[in-house]
Design an enzyme around this catalytic site. Structure first.
Site, PDB file in Angstrom:
ATOM      1  N   LYS A   1       0.449  -1.030   0.296  1.00  0.00           N
ATOM      2  CA  LYS A   1       0.477   0.619   0.016  1.00  0.00           C
ATOM      3  C   LYS A   1       1.055   1.594  -0.484  1.00  0.00           C
ATOM      4  O   LYS A   1       1.680   1.510   0.028  1.00  0.00           O
ATOM      5  CB  LYS A   1      -0.660   0.138   1.245  1.00  0.00           C
ATOM      6  CG  LYS A   1      -1.845  -1.082   0.877  1.00  0.00           C
ATOM      7  CD  LYS A   1      -2.454  -1.293   2.755  1.00  0.00           C
ATOM      8  CE  LYS A   1      -3.905  -2.486   2.188  1.00  0.00           C
ATOM      9  NZ  LYS A   1      -4.693  -2.209   3.574  1.00  0.00           N
TER      10      LYS A   1
ATOM     11  N   PHE B   1     -15.578   3.522   6.852  1.00  0.00           N
ATOM     12  CA  PHE B   1     -14.006   3.784   6.525  1.00  0.00           C
ATOM     13  C   PHE B   1     -13.834   4.181   4.586  1.00  0.00           C
ATOM     14  O   PHE B   1     -13.047   4.531   4.626  1.00  0.00           O
ATOM     15  CB  PHE B   1     -12.905   2.968   7.148  1.00  0.00           C
ATOM     16  CG  PHE B   1     -13.234   1.476   6.849  1.00  0.00           C
ATOM     17  CD1 PHE B   1     -12.770   1.032   5.956  1.00  0.00           C
ATOM     18  CD2 PHE B   1     -13.548   0.989   7.601  1.00  0.00           C
ATOM     19  CE1 PHE B   1     -12.630  -0.182   5.677  1.00  0.00           C
ATOM     20  CE2 PHE B   1     -14.173  -0.736   8.111  1.00  0.00           C
ATOM     21  CZ  PHE B   1     -13.727  -1.263   6.118  1.00  0.00           C
TER      22      PHE B   1
ATOM     23  N   ARG C   1      -1.593 -14.615   3.867  1.00  0.00           N
ATOM     24  CA  ARG C   1      -2.128 -13.588   5.229  1.00  0.00           C
ATOM     25  C   ARG C   1      -2.102 -13.619   6.392  1.00  0.00           C
ATOM     26  O   ARG C   1      -2.477 -13.116   7.628  1.00  0.00           O
ATOM     27  CB  ARG C   1      -4.092 -14.041   4.823  1.00  0.00           C
ATOM     28  CG  ARG C   1      -4.835 -13.062   3.625  1.00  0.00           C
ATOM     29  CD  ARG C   1      -6.247 -13.345   3.557  1.00  0.00           C
ATOM     30  NE  ARG C   1      -6.477 -12.715   4.719  1.00  0.00           N
ATOM     31  CZ  ARG C   1      -6.706 -11.024   4.605  1.00  0.00           C
ATOM     32  NH1 ARG C   1      -7.259 -10.538   3.892  1.00  0.00           N
ATOM     33  NH2 ARG C   1      -7.853 -10.886   6.015  1.00  0.00           N
TER      34      ARG C   1
ATOM     35  N   THR D   1      -5.634  -7.478  10.446  1.00  0.00           N
ATOM     36  CA  THR D   1      -5.848  -5.954   9.961  1.00  0.00           C
ATOM     37  C   THR D   1      -5.981  -4.763  10.586  1.00  0.00           C
ATOM     38  O   THR D   1      -4.891  -3.992  10.517  1.00  0.00           O
ATOM     39  CB  THR D   1      -7.368  -6.272   9.831  1.00  0.00           C
ATOM     40  OG1 THR D   1      -8.055  -6.951   8.795  1.00  0.00           O
ATOM     41  CG2 THR D   1      -7.009  -4.797   8.801  1.00  0.00           C
TER      42      THR D   1
ATOM     43  N   ARG E   1       2.768  -6.430   9.417  1.00  0.00           N
ATOM     44  CA  ARG E   1       1.433  -5.221  10.562  1.00  0.00           C
ATOM     45  C   ARG E   1       2.358  -5.368  11.949  1.00  0.00           C
ATOM     46  O   ARG E   1       1.884  -4.164  12.008  1.00  0.00           O
ATOM     47  CB  ARG E   1      -0.242  -5.932  10.063  1.00  0.00           C
ATOM     48  CG  ARG E   1      -0.579  -5.867   8.739  1.00  0.00           C
ATOM     49  CD  ARG E   1      -1.843  -6.645   8.773  1.00  0.00           C
ATOM     50  NE  ARG E   1      -2.215  -6.342   7.006  1.00  0.00           N
ATOM     51  CZ  ARG E   1      -3.725  -6.030   5.878  1.00  0.00           C
ATOM     52  NH1 ARG E   1      -3.518  -7.111   7.639  1.00  0.00           N
ATOM     53  NH2 ARG E   1      -4.372  -5.797   5.261  1.00  0.00           N
TER      54      ARG E   1
ATOM     55  N   HIS F   1      -1.742  -5.246   1.529  1.00  0.00           N
ATOM     56  CA  HIS F   1      -3.075  -6.184   1.213  1.00  0.00           C
ATOM     57  C   HIS F   1      -2.985  -7.492   0.097  1.00  0.00           C
ATOM     58  O   HIS F   1      -1.716  -7.423  -0.569  1.00  0.00           O
ATOM     59  CB  HIS F   1      -3.654  -5.135   0.251  1.00  0.00           C
ATOM     60  CG  HIS F   1      -4.890  -6.227  -0.627  1.00  0.00           C
ATOM     61  ND1 HIS F   1      -7.035  -6.604  -0.101  1.00  0.00           N
ATOM     62  CD2 HIS F   1      -5.127  -6.964  -1.760  1.00  0.00           C
ATOM     63  CE1 HIS F   1      -7.045  -7.102  -0.972  1.00  0.00           C
ATOM     64  NE2 HIS F   1      -5.865  -7.551  -1.624  1.00  0.00           N
TER      65      HIS F   1
END
Ligand code: ATP
Ligand code: MG
Length: 139
Positions: free
Chosen positions: A11, A59, A87, A93, A104, A117
């Site tokens: 991203k 959002f 993932r 997330t 993350r 993503h």
């Protein structure tokens, strides 16, 4: 385990922060093969189309503005169970809930700007791959 393809995106925050190599290195170390890759800057409308599944979420406007705020890197990753493997590398997330050692957990600072993503199912992977890559662009 089935051989799958999944769509990954680094991203705008990941690109701005110089994390392209770090993220791709994690994919390669995990055994995922890169079958296609490109850098591009999504327009707001393109980001809205990509995340259309979230259009009713509070959002959505903020997310799509963020996703069109700078260049991204899109990749097709392939391997055994590639969707779940990717993932697992990404983590949850919400970076505060992501397992230690995930992308993350290690790098994200906000729930929205969370570096990467990854497709969440075989069907969405097919749609998302076709969104970014035509047949000539895949090896
Ligand atoms: P992605 O689809 O980007 O791989 P994901 O599948 O882990 O992430 P989704 O529920 O599909 O999570 O949400 C898509 C994206 O929307 C998230 O990655 C994050 O950037 C943003 N997002 C999700 N939930 C929130 C929230 N509560 N507040 C702000 N942004 C959010
Ligand atoms: Mg998702």
């Amino acid at each position: 385990m089935p051989i799958e393809q999944t769509l990954s995106m680094i991203k705008p925050d990941g690109v701005k922060r110089g994390l392209i190599g770090e993220v791709i290195g994690r994919f390669e170390k995990a055994g995922l093969k890169i079958r296609a890759m490109k850098m591009l800057h999504l327009s707001l409308n393109q980001a809205r189309a990509f995340y259309a599944v979230h259009k009713e979420r509070p959002f959505f406007d903020s997310l799509t503005q963020f996703m069109s705020s700078g260049p991204i890197v899109a990749l097709i990753l392939e391997g055994d169970n590639a969707i779940q493997v990717n993932r697992d590398l990404m983590g949850a997330t919400d970076y505060r809930k992501a397992a230690p050692g995930t992308i993350r957990a290690d790098f994200a600072k906000e729930i929205e700007a969370n570096i990467v993503h990854g497709s969440d199912a075989v069907e969405t992977a097919q749609v998302e791959i076709a969104f970014f890559f035509n047949a000539l662009e895949r090896v």
